[in-house]
Design a protein around this motif. Structure first.
Motif, mmCIF file in Angstrom:
data_model
loop_
_atom_site.group_PDB
_atom_site.id
_atom_site.type_symbol
_atom_site.label_atom_id
_atom_site.label_comp_id
_atom_site.label_asym_id
_atom_site.label_seq_id
_atom_site.Cartn_x
_atom_site.Cartn_y
_atom_site.Cartn_z
ATOM 1 N N ASP A 49 0.814 -1.221 0.000
ATOM 2 C CA ASP A 49 0.000 0.000 0.000
ATOM 3 C C ASP A 49 0.849 1.274 0.000
ATOM 4 O O ASP A 49 0.327 2.364 0.245
ATOM 5 N N ILE A 50 2.145 1.140 -0.265
ATOM 6 C CA ILE A 50 3.061 2.278 -0.227
ATOM 7 C C ILE A 50 3.388 2.728 -1.654
ATOM 8 O O ILE A 50 3.671 1.898 -2.530
ATOM 9 N N ASN A 51 3.383 4.025 -1.873
ATOM 10 C CA ASN A 51 3.733 4.572 -3.182
ATOM 11 C C ASN A 51 5.243 4.757 -3.257
ATOM 12 O O ASN A 51 5.783 5.757 -2.777
ATOM 13 N N ILE A 52 5.923 3.774 -3.834
ATOM 14 C CA ILE A 52 7.373 3.851 -4.009
ATOM 15 C C ILE A 52 7.643 4.332 -5.431
ATOM 16 O O ILE A 52 7.130 3.758 -6.390
ATOM 17 N N ILE A 53 8.451 5.379 -5.547
ATOM 18 C CA ILE A 53 8.752 5.931 -6.865
ATOM 19 C C ILE A 53 10.252 5.859 -7.129
ATOM 20 O O ILE A 53 11.055 5.796 -6.204
ATOM 21 N N ASN A 54 10.613 5.866 -8.404
ATOM 22 C CA ASN A 54 12.035 5.882 -8.751
ATOM 23 C C ASN A 54 12.528 7.323 -8.846
ATOM 24 O O ASN A 54 11.762 8.286 -8.716
ATOM 25 N N SER A 55 13.822 7.480 -9.070
ATOM 26 C CA SER A 55 14.433 8.808 -9.066
ATOM 27 C C SER A 55 13.844 9.725 -10.131
ATOM 28 O O SER A 55 13.617 10.925 -9.893
ATOM 29 N N GLN A 56 13.584 9.180 -11.312
ATOM 30 C CA GLN A 56 13.060 10.012 -12.393
ATOM 31 C C GLN A 56 11.703 10.592 -12.031
ATOM 32 O O GLN A 56 11.440 11.785 -12.236
ATOM 33 N N LYS A 57 10.833 9.764 -11.438
ATOM 34 C CA LYS A 57 9.508 10.263 -11.064
ATOM 35 C C LYS A 57 9.604 11.312 -9.952
ATOM 36 O O LYS A 57 8.833 12.274 -9.933
ATOM 37 N N PHE A 58 10.552 11.115 -9.042
ATOM 38 C CA PHE A 58 10.728 12.125 -7.992
ATOM 39 C C PHE A 58 11.174 13.451 -8.596
ATOM 40 O O PHE A 58 10.668 14.522 -8.224
ATOM 41 N N LYS A 59 12.105 13.401 -9.531
ATOM 42 C CA LYS A 59 12.610 14.636 -10.137
ATOM 43 C C LYS A 59 11.514 15.364 -10.917
ATOM 44 O O LYS A 59 11.500 16.597 -10.992
ATOM 45 N N GLU A 60 10.574 14.606 -11.467
ATOM 46 C CA GLU A 60 9.455 15.222 -12.180
ATOM 47 C C GLU A 60 8.543 16.009 -11.244
ATOM 48 O O GLU A 60 7.815 16.908 -11.687
ATOM 49 N N LEU A 61 8.580 15.709 -9.940
ATOM 50 C CA LEU A 61 7.777 16.439 -8.960
ATOM 51 C C LEU A 61 8.351 17.817 -8.666
ATOM 52 O O LEU A 61 7.679 18.674 -8.089
ATOM 53 N N ASN A 62 9.635 18.013 -9.040
ATOM 54 C CA ASN A 62 10.308 19.308 -8.898
ATOM 55 C C ASN A 62 10.323 19.791 -7.446
ATOM 56 O O ASN A 62 10.083 20.967 -7.158
ATOM 57 N N ILE A 63 10.620 18.868 -6.527
ATOM 58 C CA ILE A 63 10.756 19.209 -5.113
ATOM 59 C C ILE A 63 12.175 19.726 -4.893
ATOM 60 O O ILE A 63 13.150 19.010 -5.130
ATOM 61 N N LYS A 64 12.301 20.962 -4.429
ATOM 62 C CA LYS A 64 13.623 21.593 -4.361
ATOM 63 C C LYS A 64 14.293 21.440 -2.998
ATOM 64 O O LYS A 64 15.488 21.170 -2.906
ATOM 65 N N ASN A 65 13.562 21.656 -1.939
ATOM 66 C CA ASN A 65 14.154 21.685 -0.601
ATOM 67 C C ASN A 65 13.719 20.458 0.182
ATOM 68 O O ASN A 65 12.640 20.422 0.777
ATOM 69 N N TYR A 66 14.555 19.438 0.165
ATOM 70 C CA TYR A 66 14.226 18.170 0.815
ATOM 71 C C TYR A 66 15.453 17.645 1.557
ATOM 72 O O TYR A 66 16.600 17.981 1.237
ATOM 73 N N ASN A 67 15.192 16.838 2.543
ATOM 74 C CA ASN A 67 16.243 16.128 3.273
ATOM 75 C C ASN A 67 16.215 14.666 2.847
ATOM 76 O O ASN A 67 15.137 14.092 2.643
ATOM 77 N N LEU A 68 17.378 14.079 2.718
ATOM 78 C CA LEU A 68 17.481 12.673 2.316
ATOM 79 C C LEU A 68 17.870 11.827 3.519
ATOM 80 O O LEU A 68 18.884 12.103 4.178
ATOM 81 N N VAL A 69 17.067 10.807 3.816
ATOM 82 C CA VAL A 69 17.375 9.872 4.888
ATOM 83 C C VAL A 69 17.800 8.554 4.248
ATOM 84 O O VAL A 69 17.001 7.874 3.594
ATOM 85 N N ALA A 70 19.069 8.204 4.401
ATOM 86 C CA ALA A 70 19.617 6.966 3.857
ATOM 87 C C ALA A 70 19.758 5.963 4.997
ATOM 88 O O ALA A 70 20.427 6.238 5.989
ATOM 89 N N LEU A 71 19.134 4.810 4.846
ATOM 90 C CA LEU A 71 19.113 3.812 5.903
ATOM 91 C C LEU A 71 19.823 2.531 5.483
ATOM 92 O O LEU A 71 19.664 2.051 4.355
ATOM 93 N N ASP A 72 20.638 2.007 6.407
ATOM 94 C CA ASP A 72 21.307 0.722 6.223
ATOM 95 C C ASP A 72 22.256 0.732 5.024
ATOM 96 O O ASP A 72 22.460 -0.291 4.376
ATOM 97 N N CYS A 73 22.842 1.864 4.747
ATOM 98 C CA CYS A 73 23.739 1.990 3.595
ATOM 99 C C CYS A 73 25.123 2.404 4.076
ATOM 100 O O CYS A 73 25.325 3.555 4.484
#
Length: 326
Positions: free
Chosen positions: A65-89
């Motif tokens: 039930d989760i909307n998982i998107i790839n990088s291209q779809k995220f970039k199409e949203l044109n979100i400029k000011n975001y924080n990235l949380v990287a887990l288990d990497c």
């Protein structure tokens, strides 16, 4: 390393987040990433679950039930000011988003338990001695309850965290399991984790053809000097049994779990001259040292790397390094 309180304060004061895992996601980073996703949603943050790789089949029940998107779809949203949380990497270069998404965030929050992690984030919560990244996330969420008197862990979060804990500790049997891991499992059960759903989906729902593939892989099994066992999965095997590359990591313990064997190795042919190697040890060998020879990494008992060669040459190379370690 930053304190949990510092990270929680920053989260509470910020609005937009991208959460992601490492490439080739597994139970721990899916469980931890999903838990942070749910947490941020509960805090009424704008959160995007971004990942370029597909989910392993035995983890899909968690994210249906989760909307998982790839990088291209995220970039199409044109979100400029975001924080990235990287887990288990453990490596910044293995974050499962495009490099420009990684590099253009306001802050990179790095939550991880790999010993090879070099604290690449702007904010870092990294403890190699913990059983799993899910245990780190659990600690963070429990601390949030203490500070903010807010019931943070619901049934969905408890189930996701339980998944990561069970997969990274081998159902609480591996050497990275500590007393705190049992305490965490108990509390997650009390908080509503659907433990049977986790066990049935993650460990008890392999397709029939997986076992046919396992049989073919076992036919390649070799033991070298009684201490090293190696087996292979080729592209031809994957095509014959219609099993996806991302769904075969469960094979590697069969090499390790042989009497007198210390190091188990699985070579997986992903492409021409692209061999993914999974390494597992039983009691004393540090397989992360082997992986580092080939620019890989991971944990003392579980690591991986890529060798750009044909599978037979890759086998020779990895066995040579494994024999040095024992």
């Amino acid at each position: 390393m930053n304190s949990i309180d510092t990270i929680l304060k920053y989260i509470h004061e910020s609005n937009d987040f991208v959460v992601t895992s490492h490439v080739n996601p597994d139970g721990d980073n899916i469980g931890s990433t999903l838990s942070i996703y749910y947490f941020l949603k509960k805090m009424n943050k704008n959160v995007y679950y971004v990942m370029n790789d597909e989910m392993p089949i035995n983890m899909q029940f968690l994210v249906k039930d989760i909307n998982i998107i790839n990088s291209q779809k995220f970039k199409e949203l044109n979100i400029k000011n975001y924080n990235l949380v990287a887990l288990d990497c453990g490596d910044k270069n293995r974050i499962c988003v495009d490099d420009d998404i990684r590099d253009n965030c306001i802050k990179l929050i790095n939550i991880d338990h790999h010993g090879s992690n070099d604290f690449y984030g702007d904010l870092n919560y990294v403890l190699a001695e913990e059983s799993s990244t899910c245990e780190l996330v659990y600690n963070l969420l429990m601390r949030n309850e203490e500070i903010n008197e807010f019931n943070t862990i619901d049934e969905n979060i408890a189930t996701a965290l339980y998944t990561g804990l069970m997969t990274d500790t081998g159902k609480l049997t591996y050497s990275n399991t500590h007393a705190s891991s049992f305490d965490m499992a108990k509390n997650l059960l009390l908080l509503g984790a659907d433990t049977q759903r986790v066990i049935q989906n993650v460990f008890g729902s392999n397709p029939f053809n997986f076992y046919k593939l396992l049989g073919a892989a076992l036919n390649t099994l070799e033991i070298i000097d009684t201490k090293v066992a190696v087996m292979m999965v080729t592209q031809d095997m994957l095509e014959k049994y219609n099993i996806d590359f991302k769904d075969i990591d469960g094979i590697v313990p069969y090499a390790r779990d042989i009497e007198n064997v210390e190091i188990g190795i699985l070579l997986k042919e992903k492409g021409n001259n692209e061999i993914k190697v999974s390494l597992r040890s039983k009691s004393y060998a540090n397989v992360s040292k082997i992986a580092k020879v080939f620019s890989g990494g991971g944990h003392m008992r579980a690591s991986g790397c890529t060798i750009n060669d044909n599978i037979e040459n890759a086998k020779i190379k990895i066995i040579k390094e494994a024999l040095k370690e024992i």
